[in-house]
Motif scaffolding. Structure first.
Motif, PDB file in Angstrom:
ATOM      1  N   TRP A  60       0.860  -1.176   0.000  1.00 42.17           N
ATOM      2  CA  TRP A  60       0.000   0.000   0.000  1.00 42.17           C
ATOM      3  C   TRP A  60       0.893   1.222   0.000  1.00 42.17           C
ATOM      4  O   TRP A  60       1.999   1.201   0.559  1.00 42.17           O
ATOM      5  CB  TRP A  60      -0.883   0.032   1.242  1.00 42.17           C
ATOM      6  CG  TRP A  60      -1.985  -0.977   1.272  1.00 42.17           C
ATOM      7  CD1 TRP A  60      -2.114  -2.107   0.528  1.00 42.17           C
ATOM      8  CD2 TRP A  60      -3.120  -0.944   2.131  1.00 42.17           C
ATOM      9  NE1 TRP A  60      -3.253  -2.781   0.870  1.00 42.17           N
ATOM     10  CE2 TRP A  60      -3.902  -2.081   1.858  1.00 42.17           C
ATOM     11  CE3 TRP A  60      -3.555  -0.064   3.112  1.00 42.17           C
ATOM     12  CZ2 TRP A  60      -5.091  -2.359   2.510  1.00 42.17           C
ATOM     13  CZ3 TRP A  60      -4.741  -0.338   3.779  1.00 42.17           C
ATOM     14  CH2 TRP A  60      -5.502  -1.477   3.474  1.00 42.17           C
ATOM     15  N   ILE A  61       0.411   2.286  -0.622  1.00 37.93           N
ATOM     16  CA  ILE A  61       1.146   3.548  -0.620  1.00 37.93           C
ATOM     17  C   ILE A  61       0.180   4.696  -0.323  1.00 37.93           C
ATOM     18  O   ILE A  61      -1.033   4.550  -0.473  1.00 37.93           O
ATOM     19  CB  ILE A  61       1.871   3.805  -1.959  1.00 37.93           C
ATOM     20  CG1 ILE A  61       0.887   3.804  -3.129  1.00 37.93           C
ATOM     21  CG2 ILE A  61       2.998   2.804  -2.172  1.00 37.93           C
ATOM     22  CD1 ILE A  61       1.509   4.188  -4.463  1.00 37.93           C
ATOM     23  N   ILE A  62       0.749   5.805   0.085  1.00 41.93           N
ATOM     24  CA  ILE A  62      -0.020   7.019   0.362  1.00 41.93           C
ATOM     25  C   ILE A  62       0.384   8.063  -0.676  1.00 41.93           C
ATOM     26  O   ILE A  62       1.578   8.285  -0.910  1.00 41.93           O
ATOM     27  CB  ILE A  62       0.288   7.558   1.771  1.00 41.93           C
ATOM     28  CG1 ILE A  62      -0.061   6.523   2.835  1.00 41.93           C
ATOM     29  CG2 ILE A  62      -0.433   8.886   2.013  1.00 41.93           C
ATOM     30  CD1 ILE A  62       0.552   6.825   4.205  1.00 41.93           C
ATOM     31  N   VAL A  67      -5.021   6.571   0.347  1.00 41.75           N
ATOM     32  CA  VAL A  67      -4.359   5.275   0.479  1.00 41.75           C
ATOM     33  C   VAL A  67      -4.709   4.400  -0.720  1.00 41.75           C
ATOM     34  O   VAL A  67      -5.880   4.301  -1.100  1.00 41.75           O
ATOM     35  CB  VAL A  67      -4.785   4.583   1.798  1.00 41.75           C
ATOM     36  CG1 VAL A  67      -4.105   3.232   1.938  1.00 41.75           C
ATOM     37  CG2 VAL A  67      -4.476   5.481   2.997  1.00 41.75           C
ATOM     38  N   TYR A  68      -3.680   3.771  -1.271  1.00 40.95           N
ATOM     39  CA  TYR A  68      -3.846   2.930  -2.456  1.00 40.95           C
ATOM     40  C   TYR A  68      -3.201   1.567  -2.230  1.00 40.95           C
ATOM     41  O   TYR A  68      -2.075   1.483  -1.735  1.00 40.95           O
ATOM     42  CB  TYR A  68      -3.189   3.588  -3.669  1.00 40.95           C
ATOM     43  CG  TYR A  68      -3.756   4.950  -3.977  1.00 40.95           C
ATOM     44  CD1 TYR A  68      -4.840   5.098  -4.827  1.00 40.95           C
ATOM     45  CD2 TYR A  68      -3.213   6.100  -3.412  1.00 40.95           C
ATOM     46  CE1 TYR A  68      -5.376   6.345  -5.104  1.00 40.95           C
ATOM     47  CE2 TYR A  68      -3.737   7.356  -3.682  1.00 40.95           C
ATOM     48  CZ  TYR A  68      -4.817   7.469  -4.532  1.00 40.95           C
ATOM     49  OH  TYR A  68      -5.340   8.705  -4.801  1.00 40.95           O
ATOM     50  N   ASP A  69      -3.909   0.513  -2.594  1.00 45.58           N
ATOM     51  CA  ASP A  69      -3.372  -0.847  -2.545  1.00 45.58           C
ATOM     52  C   ASP A  69      -2.863  -1.170  -3.945  1.00 45.58           C
ATOM     53  O   ASP A  69      -3.638  -1.479  -4.847  1.00 45.58           O
ATOM     54  CB  ASP A  69      -4.467  -1.836  -2.131  1.00 45.58           C
ATOM     55  CG  ASP A  69      -3.978  -3.276  -2.093  1.00 45.58           C
ATOM     56  OD1 ASP A  69      -2.833  -3.553  -2.541  1.00 45.58           O
ATOM     57  OD2 ASP A  69      -4.740  -4.134  -1.632  1.00 45.58           O
ATOM     58  N   HIS A  86       8.783   3.091  -1.118  1.00 47.12           N
ATOM     59  CA  HIS A  86       7.957   3.727  -0.099  1.00 47.12           C
ATOM     60  C   HIS A  86       6.734   2.877   0.225  1.00 47.12           C
ATOM     61  O   HIS A  86       5.682   3.412   0.603  1.00 47.12           O
ATOM     62  CB  HIS A  86       7.536   5.129  -0.549  1.00 47.12           C
ATOM     63  CG  HIS A  86       8.701   6.051  -0.708  1.00 47.12           C
ATOM     64  ND1 HIS A  86       9.354   6.618   0.358  1.00 47.12           N
ATOM     65  CD2 HIS A  86       9.363   6.469  -1.812  1.00 47.12           C
ATOM     66  CE1 HIS A  86      10.346   7.346  -0.078  1.00 47.12           C
ATOM     67  NE2 HIS A  86      10.381   7.274  -1.393  1.00 47.12           N
ATOM     68  N   ALA A  87       6.861   1.570   0.075  1.00 42.69           N
ATOM     69  CA  ALA A  87       5.758   0.674   0.404  1.00 42.69           C
ATOM     70  C   ALA A  87       5.374   0.865   1.869  1.00 42.69           C
ATOM     71  O   ALA A  87       6.230   0.911   2.742  1.00 42.69           O
ATOM     72  CB  ALA A  87       6.166  -0.781   0.159  1.00 42.69           C
ATOM     73  N   GLY A  88       4.086   1.042   2.116  1.00 42.37           N
ATOM     74  CA  GLY A  88       3.609   1.267   3.468  1.00 42.37           C
ATOM     75  C   GLY A  88       3.845   2.685   3.953  1.00 42.37           C
ATOM     76  O   GLY A  88       3.691   2.969   5.145  1.00 42.37           O
TER      77      GLY A  88
END
Length: 118
Positions: A60-62, A67-69, A86-88
């Motif tokens: 997921w990323i911001i 928030v995006y999966d 930048h995962a998570g």
């Protein structure tokens, strides 16, 4: 430095070409409905919750407090493992970098899962 920038642009263009080619081979266009603009209440995630999704198999990323999966896109990402940098975590700066074609602005909505807790 210039060679790296050219290579990144080439990878982005190649990635868009691959995605567009794949869409044409799959038959008639499918309607994609983005969750980002739905009138329903969005799920709210804390930074701690998003951080738990920090692996290749659960990514997921911001981006701009949304928030995006992107797990299903990790293996297709034209920039390779750069998507995992930048995962998570917050990927806003990298997402809006020069390596991304404008098509990614439309694509990202398909991965929307909620908003970041403020």
């Amino acid at each position: 430095m210039v060679i790296v920038a050219v290579a990144l642009v080439f990878c982005a263009v190649l990635g868009v070409f691959v995605l567009l080619s794949r869409d044409r081979k799959s038959g008639p266009a499918k309607s994609v409905h983005s969750n980002a603009n739905n009138n329903k209440a969005s799920k709210i995630y804390s930074k701690a919750e998003v951080f738990l999704h920090n692996k290749r198999t659960d990514c997921w990323i911001i981006i701009k407090n949304k928030v995006y999966d992107v797990t299903s896109y990790v293996e297709e990402h034209p920039g390779g493992d750069a998507i995992l940098d930048h995962a998570g975590d917050d990927s806003t700066k990298g997402f809006y970098g020069p390596q991304h074609a404008t098509r990614v602005l439309d694509m990202i909505d398909d991965f929307y899962v909620g908003d970041l807790e403020q």
